[in-house]
Design an enzyme around this catalytic site. Structure first.
Site, short mmCIF file in Angstrom:
data_model
loop_
_atom_site.label_atom_id
_atom_site.label_comp_id
_atom_site.label_asym_id
_atom_site.label_seq_id
_atom_site.Cartn_x
_atom_site.Cartn_y
_atom_site.Cartn_z
N HIS A 120 2.35 -6.93 5.00
CA HIS A 120 0.95 -6.50 5.09
C HIS A 120 0.41 -6.75 6.50
CE1 HIS A 120 0.03 -5.76 0.77
NE2 HIS A 120 1.14 -6.47 0.64
N GLU A 142 1.12 -11.49 6.64
CA GLU A 142 -0.01 -10.76 7.24
C GLU A 142 0.16 -10.85 8.75
OE1 GLU A 142 -2.36 -9.08 5.72
OE2 GLU A 142 -2.62 -9.91 3.69
N HIS A 175 0.83 -1.21 0.00
CA HIS A 175 0.00 0.00 0.00
C HIS A 175 0.87 1.27 0.00
CE1 HIS A 175 -3.15 -2.92 0.73
NE2 HIS A 175 -2.35 -3.42 1.64
N GLU A 232 -2.49 0.57 7.83
CA GLU A 232 -1.62 -0.51 7.39
C GLU A 232 -0.38 0.02 6.66
OE1 GLU A 232 -3.48 -3.15 4.66
OE2 GLU A 232 -1.73 -4.46 4.49
ZN LIG Z 1 -2.28 -5.17 2.68
#
Ligand SMILES: [Zn+2]
Length: 243
Positions: free
Chosen positions: A143, A206, A75, A89
């Protein structure tokens, strides 16, 4: 845990997804569709994506050589990724990835590049083009998860389906990261764009849920983020050097 499994397909922060059908796999179990926002099914592979090189890199392990590593904070810029509990995030993963780069270059004989070093906007193609241009030996994308309710929490790492080295990388990262989580969601395969279109073994982490109060609180802590950065780095060390 059973309930958590039924939720998992909808959990992944979705801008890195390609096809929901393929992403919705958890240890062979078919799962529900992934939340649709941020899907990138239409973005073409980068011009420098080379399937034959990707295949060749499955057979190459050179622990005697110093690796080139590309770290990809997900991102950024116009895309904050998951937002919740007072954090974004895009900021969290940039912090963790930067800490990881710093740890690696201070401790290991490796060359490390980052797809972004500030809050800038990158397409998925930009990220994979960059990694392919650098001729990276492996690629790690950072992430944070999220979900529509606050209960789901914990750790998962991903590799591209069928990538043996990617699975090994994802497993080595997971094994170093897992001591920092009470909920371990597993090492999983998914057809994420950045895993599919990189010419080298790749993994995507994640590391917790921004939508979960405890995970988000941890992710606000510099100490916790440093611990994750060290764990990521040590996992990469195991992947490349075997210990
Ligand atoms: Zn992400």
């Amino acid at each position: 845990m059973k309930m958590a499994k039924t939720l998992v397909a909808a959990l992944v922060c979705t801008t890195i997804l390609s096809t929901p059908a393929l992403a919705a796999k958890d240890n062979g179990q078919a799962l529900d569709a992934i939340a649709p926002e941020g899907l990138s099914t239409s973005e073409p592979a980068p011009a420098n994506y080379d399937p034959s090189l990707k295949k060749a890199n499955e057979a190459i392990i050179m622990p005697e050589a110093n690796p080139i590593i590309v770290l990809d904070p997900g991102h950024g810029g116009s895309d904050p990724g998951a937002v919740g509990n007072g954090i974004r995030e895009s900021d969290v993963v940039l912090d963790i990835a930067t800490r990881s780069k710093n740890y690696i270059v201070a401790n290991y004989p490796a060359t490390v590049y980052m797809t972004r070093i500030a809050d800038t906007t990158l397409t998925l193609g930009d990220r994979t083009t960059y990694a392919n241009n650098k001729g990276a030996n492996f690629f790690v994308s950072f992430h944070i998860n999220s979900y529509t309710t606050s209960t789901p929490n914990g750790l998962e790492t991903y590799y591209y389906p069928g990538s043996t080295n990617g699975q090994r990388l994802a497993t080595d990262l997971y094994n170093k990261l897992k001591s920092h989580y009470s909920t371990l969601r597993g090492v999983k395969s998914a057809d994420f764009y950045v895993l599919r279109n990189t010419n080298m073994p790749a993994s995507l982490g994640e590391t917790g849920f921004i939508s979960n109060y405890t995970d988000a609180t941890n992710l606000k802590s510099s100490t916790f983020k440093q611990n994750l950065a060290v764990a990521y780095s040590q996992g990469m060390h195991v992947y490349w050097w075997g210990f």
